[in-house]
Scaffold this motif. Structure first.
Motif, PDB file in Angstrom:
ATOM      1  N   ARG A   1       0.847  -1.189   0.000  1.00 50.02           N
ATOM      2  CA  ARG A   1       0.000   0.000   0.000  1.00 50.02           C
ATOM      3  C   ARG A   1       0.876   1.229   0.000  1.00 50.02           C
ATOM      4  O   ARG A   1       1.847   1.291   0.731  1.00 50.02           O
ATOM      5  CB  ARG A   1      -0.900   0.000   1.224  1.00 50.02           C
ATOM      6  N   ALA A   2       0.482   2.245  -0.782  1.00 53.99           N
ATOM      7  CA  ALA A   2       1.320   3.431  -0.841  1.00 53.99           C
ATOM      8  C   ALA A   2       0.479   4.637  -1.201  1.00 53.99           C
ATOM      9  O   ALA A   2      -0.546   4.520  -1.847  1.00 53.99           O
ATOM     10  CB  ALA A   2       2.440   3.248  -1.850  1.00 53.99           C
ATOM     11  N   PHE A   3       0.925   5.791  -0.758  1.00 56.65           N
ATOM     12  CA  PHE A   3       0.259   7.036  -1.068  1.00 56.65           C
ATOM     13  C   PHE A   3       1.143   7.849  -1.996  1.00 56.65           C
ATOM     14  O   PHE A   3       2.344   7.939  -1.791  1.00 56.65           O
ATOM     15  CB  PHE A   3      -0.023   7.823   0.213  1.00 56.65           C
ATOM     16  N   VAL A   4       0.519   8.463  -2.989  1.00 50.86           N
ATOM     17  CA  VAL A   4       1.278   9.279  -3.955  1.00 50.86           C
ATOM     18  C   VAL A   4       0.631  10.648  -4.080  1.00 50.86           C
ATOM     19  O   VAL A   4      -0.588  10.754  -4.221  1.00 50.86           O
ATOM     20  CB  VAL A   4       1.312   8.597  -5.331  1.00 50.86           C
ATOM     21  N   TYR A   5       1.426  11.686  -4.000  1.00 56.17           N
ATOM     22  CA  TYR A   5       0.966  13.046  -4.246  1.00 56.17           C
ATOM     23  C   TYR A   5       1.552  13.508  -5.572  1.00 56.17           C
ATOM     24  O   TYR A   5       2.761  13.478  -5.754  1.00 56.17           O
ATOM     25  CB  TYR A   5       1.415  13.993  -3.127  1.00 56.17           C
ATOM     26  N   ASP A   6       0.683  13.923  -6.472  1.00 57.72           N
ATOM     27  CA  ASP A   6       1.100  14.302  -7.821  1.00 57.72           C
ATOM     28  C   ASP A   6       0.631  15.719  -8.095  1.00 57.72           C
ATOM     29  O   ASP A   6      -0.559  15.985  -8.115  1.00 57.72           O
ATOM     30  CB  ASP A   6       0.489  13.313  -8.827  1.00 57.72           C
ATOM     31  N   HIS A   7       1.558  16.640  -8.283  1.00 62.12           N
ATOM     32  CA  HIS A   7       1.245  18.041  -8.587  1.00 62.12           C
ATOM     33  C   HIS A   7       1.723  18.352  -9.999  1.00 62.12           C
ATOM     34  O   HIS A   7       2.853  18.052 -10.349  1.00 62.12           O
ATOM     35  CB  HIS A   7       1.955  18.968  -7.592  1.00 62.12           C
ATOM     36  N   HIS A  40       0.476   1.643  -5.702  1.00 61.75           N
ATOM     37  CA  HIS A  40       0.922   0.402  -5.071  1.00 61.75           C
ATOM     38  C   HIS A  40       2.053  -0.189  -5.878  1.00 61.75           C
ATOM     39  O   HIS A  40       1.994  -0.227  -7.096  1.00 61.75           O
ATOM     40  CB  HIS A  40      -0.219  -0.608  -5.014  1.00 61.75           C
ATOM     41  N   ARG A  41       3.085  -0.610  -5.189  1.00 56.46           N
ATOM     42  CA  ARG A  41       4.246  -1.151  -5.867  1.00 56.46           C
ATOM     43  C   ARG A  41       4.669  -2.422  -5.165  1.00 56.46           C
ATOM     44  O   ARG A  41       4.783  -2.470  -3.963  1.00 56.46           O
ATOM     45  CB  ARG A  41       5.375  -0.110  -5.822  1.00 56.46           C
ATOM     46  N   ARG A  42       4.892  -3.440  -5.931  1.00 57.42           N
ATOM     47  CA  ARG A  42       5.322  -4.705  -5.361  1.00 57.42           C
ATOM     48  C   ARG A  42       6.688  -5.072  -5.896  1.00 57.42           C
ATOM     49  O   ARG A  42       6.968  -4.931  -7.075  1.00 57.42           O
ATOM     50  CB  ARG A  42       4.342  -5.825  -5.702  1.00 57.42           C
ATOM     51  N   THR A  43       7.538  -5.564  -5.011  1.00 53.66           N
ATOM     52  CA  THR A  43       8.859  -6.005  -5.410  1.00 53.66           C
ATOM     53  C   THR A  43       8.747  -7.396  -6.009  1.00 53.66           C
ATOM     54  O   THR A  43       8.007  -8.224  -5.519  1.00 53.66           O
ATOM     55  CB  THR A  43       9.802  -6.039  -4.184  1.00 53.66           C
ATOM     56  N   GLN A  44       9.484  -7.645  -7.068  1.00 51.92           N
ATOM     57  CA  GLN A  44       9.463  -8.949  -7.713  1.00 51.92           C
ATOM     58  C   GLN A  44       9.925 -10.045  -6.758  1.00 51.92           C
ATOM     59  O   GLN A  44      10.789  -9.839  -5.917  1.00 51.92           O
ATOM     60  CB  GLN A  44      10.389  -8.950  -8.930  1.00 51.92           C
ATOM     61  N   LYS A 100       4.227   0.346   1.616  1.00 50.86           N
ATOM     62  CA  LYS A 100       4.515  -0.646   2.642  1.00 50.86           C
ATOM     63  C   LYS A 100       3.931  -1.974   2.186  1.00 50.86           C
ATOM     64  O   LYS A 100       2.727  -2.105   2.036  1.00 50.86           O
ATOM     65  CB  LYS A 100       3.906  -0.236   3.983  1.00 50.86           C
ATOM     66  N   GLN A 101       4.797  -2.943   1.949  1.00 45.65           N
ATOM     67  CA  GLN A 101       4.363  -4.242   1.430  1.00 45.65           C
ATOM     68  C   GLN A 101       4.438  -5.295   2.520  1.00 45.65           C
ATOM     69  O   GLN A 101       5.310  -5.258   3.386  1.00 45.65           O
ATOM     70  CB  GLN A 101       5.269  -4.652   0.260  1.00 45.65           C
ATOM     71  N   LEU A 105       4.884  -8.321   8.614  1.00 49.71           N
ATOM     72  CA  LEU A 105       6.077  -9.150   8.472  1.00 49.71           C
ATOM     73  C   LEU A 105       7.304  -8.310   8.756  1.00 49.71           C
ATOM     74  O   LEU A 105       7.547  -7.300   8.095  1.00 49.71           O
ATOM     75  CB  LEU A 105       6.149  -9.737   7.059  1.00 49.71           C
ATOM     76  N   ASP A 106       8.095  -8.715   9.755  1.00 52.97           N
ATOM     77  CA  ASP A 106       9.308  -7.972  10.096  1.00 52.97           C
ATOM     78  C   ASP A 106      10.256  -7.918   8.897  1.00 52.97           C
ATOM     79  O   ASP A 106      10.511  -8.931   8.258  1.00 52.97           O
ATOM     80  CB  ASP A 106      10.012  -8.626  11.288  1.00 52.97           C
ATOM     81  N   GLY A 107      10.775  -6.731   8.645  1.00 57.12           N
ATOM     82  CA  GLY A 107      11.705  -6.564   7.538  1.00 57.12           C
ATOM     83  C   GLY A 107      11.059  -6.491   6.178  1.00 57.12           C
ATOM     84  O   GLY A 107      11.757  -6.573   5.159  1.00 57.12           O
ATOM     85  N   SER A 108       9.744  -6.342   6.127  1.00 54.64           N
ATOM     86  CA  SER A 108       9.063  -6.279   4.838  1.00 54.64           C
ATOM     87  C   SER A 108       9.420  -4.995   4.096  1.00 54.64           C
ATOM     88  O   SER A 108       9.825  -4.000   4.708  1.00 54.64           O
ATOM     89  CB  SER A 108       7.550  -6.358   5.036  1.00 54.64           C
ATOM     90  N   PRO A 109       9.304  -4.977   2.758  1.00 53.44           N
ATOM     91  CA  PRO A 109       9.726  -3.814   1.969  1.00 53.44           C
ATOM     92  C   PRO A 109       8.954  -2.540   2.308  1.00 53.44           C
ATOM     93  O   PRO A 109       7.731  -2.554   2.420  1.00 53.44           O
ATOM     94  CB  PRO A 109       9.447  -4.253   0.528  1.00 53.44           C
ATOM     95  N   THR A 110       9.677  -1.467   2.476  1.00 53.87           N
ATOM     96  CA  THR A 110       9.112  -0.138   2.689  1.00 53.87           C
ATOM     97  C   THR A 110       9.838   0.827   1.763  1.00 53.87           C
ATOM     98  O   THR A 110      11.059   0.818   1.690  1.00 53.87           O
ATOM     99  CB  THR A 110       9.279   0.313   4.144  1.00 53.87           C
ATOM    100  N   THR A 111       9.070   1.648   1.054  1.00 58.25           N
ATOM    101  CA  THR A 111       9.674   2.527   0.057  1.00 58.25           C
ATOM    102  C   THR A 111       9.097   3.928   0.152  1.00 58.25           C
ATOM    103  O   THR A 111       7.891   4.106   0.317  1.00 58.25           O
ATOM    104  CB  THR A 111       9.429   1.988  -1.367  1.00 58.25           C
ATOM    105  N   GLN A 112       9.974   4.923   0.069  1.00 56.79           N
ATOM    106  CA  GLN A 112       9.579   6.319  -0.139  1.00 56.79           C
ATOM    107  C   GLN A 112      10.139   6.749  -1.501  1.00 56.79           C
ATOM    108  O   GLN A 112      11.317   6.517  -1.787  1.00 56.79           O
ATOM    109  CB  GLN A 112      10.121   7.219   0.962  1.00 56.79           C
ATOM    110  N   HIS A 113       9.287   7.341  -2.300  1.00 58.80           N
ATOM    111  CA  HIS A 113       9.649   7.638  -3.691  1.00 58.80           C
ATOM    112  C   HIS A 113       9.137   9.026  -4.052  1.00 58.80           C
ATOM    113  O   HIS A 113       8.023   9.401  -3.691  1.00 58.80           O
ATOM    114  CB  HIS A 113       9.012   6.574  -4.607  1.00 58.80           C
ATOM    115  N   ALA A 114       9.953   9.801  -4.754  1.00 59.70           N
ATOM    116  CA  ALA A 114       9.532  11.116  -5.243  1.00 59.70           C
ATOM    117  C   ALA A 114      10.162  11.365  -6.597  1.00 59.70           C
ATOM    118  O   ALA A 114      11.328  11.013  -6.834  1.00 59.70           O
ATOM    119  CB  ALA A 114       9.929  12.221  -4.262  1.00 59.70           C
ATOM    120  N   ASN A 115       9.385  11.899  -7.522  1.00 60.87           N
ATOM    121  CA  ASN A 115       9.950  12.292  -8.813  1.00 60.87           C
ATOM    122  C   ASN A 115       9.253  13.540  -9.331  1.00 60.87           C
ATOM    123  O   ASN A 115       8.126  13.856  -8.928  1.00 60.87           O
ATOM    124  CB  ASN A 115       9.885  11.140  -9.829  1.00 60.87           C
TER     125      ASN A 115
END
Length: 327
Positions: A1-7, A40-44, A100-101, A105-115
């Motif tokens: 699950r992830a939140f994205v702000y797009d301006h 939403h982004r999932r790691t392969q 947050k995927q 689960l301890d150590g599960s993938p967490t990502t912050q992304h901005a472009n």
């Protein structure tokens, strides 16, 4: 699950003799617009497998295939994987995401992304920047990348863009979180990995990263091809530990169909390969009166590659704000 702000800041009228594709409810020629998307982004699964190798294989010099991320809503954010898309919205677009995927689960993938990216009409080009921080178990990667492309007319209503990206990536390994099969880890004691290549320290290493891509828009059709980790970057840590990237190619194609003035459908296919394993994702995106969006994706084409079914939906809260969610 992830939140994205797009301006996004769009010009009041088109500045080109050819049009860019419809993207996220913003067309060339629209006024100032804001879009809020949930991404939403999932790691392969291949990435997790490689980390299992990192934790459990002993060797003098270790190689690890650093993989690109999997985006469930890739059709709404092409710049995240293709530098050639920068500026093709005819607007200034800034996007922020949190993912947050595998909650719980301890150590599960967490990502912050901005472009952010925008067109540079005087140079017939687009520029952009991407910053990302990802944590996965004992691994943390922080990267900053700049992108530039050159855009050319393609026929009467088309445009082709060729782009390049380059930046720097830093990887940190927290040795205190690593567990090996031969290790001894008493409660409340430092323990012993029983591996001369691994320590309990926080090791860091950096390396340059480069990519390239091409994106074509022709009427209601679009297609893109990009390559990440062109130079196969290597992160060299102490204790003869080395992580190496694996070159990854991503190919996408889509077309927008209009059944009437209110309803449109856009099927999109994404193929990603590191030339060892290949993953394919099919997406069908529908929009109703430019107010609602929804769709479904299927990731995988065989029993060995089948990974997930993705459902997503969204609504345009105002002329400037859109919210979407993928599960």
């Amino acid at each position: 699950r992830a939140f994205v702000y797009d301006h996004r800041l769009c010009f009041a009228k088109p500045l080109r003799p050819f049009s860019a594709p419809f993207f996220g409810g913003i067309r060339p020629g629209s006024t100032l617009a804001l879009a809020l998307r949930l991404h939403h982004r999932r790691t392969q699964s291949l990435r997790m497998k490689n980390w299992i190798l990192l934790l459990y294989i002993w060797c003098p010099i270790f190689a690890f295939g650093q993989q690109t991320a999997q985006y469930s809503l890739f059709a709404l954010n092409p710049f995240a994987w293709n530098p050639a898309y920068a500026g093709l919205d005819n607007s200034l677009v800034a996007t922020g995401a949190y993912r947050k995927q595998w909650n719980g689960l301890d150590g599960s993938p967490t990502t912050q992304h901005a472009n952010a990216h925008l067109p540079v009409y005087a140079l017939r080009s687009g520029i952009g920047i991407l910053v990302e921080n990802e944590m996965l178990g004992a691994h943390r990667e922080t990267s900053g990348i700049l992108a530039w492309n050159y855009q050319m007319p393609f026929g009467r209503d088309g445009i082709v863009s060729v782009g390049f990206s380059g930046g720097f990536s830093q990887i940190a390994l927290d040795g205190a979180l690593i567990r090996t099969p031969e290790g001894v880890y008493p409660d409340q004691q430092p323990g012993n990995h029983n591996d001369p290549q691994l320590t309990f320290n926080n090791e860091t290493a950096g390396a340059p990263v480069f990519g390239g891509g091409i994106f074509l828009v022709k009427g209601q059709n679009e297609a893109g091809l990009s390559v990440q980790q062109i130079t196969n970057s290597r992160w060299k840590f102490s204790q003869n530990l080395t992580l190496s990237s694996r070159r990854t190619m991503t190919l996408s194609a889509g077309r927008t169909f209009s059944t009437n003035r209110d309803l449109t459908f856009k099927p999109v296919v994404l193929l990603k390969t590191d030339f060892v394993e290949t993953q394919v994702e099919l997406t069908l995106l529908a929009r109703l009166r430019e107010k609602l969006l929804g769709g479904v994706s299927i990731r995988g084409y065989s029993g060995n590659s089948r990974d997930a079914i993705v459902l997503f939906g969204g609504a345009k809260l105002s002329d400037r704000t859109t919210v979407a969610y993928a599960y």
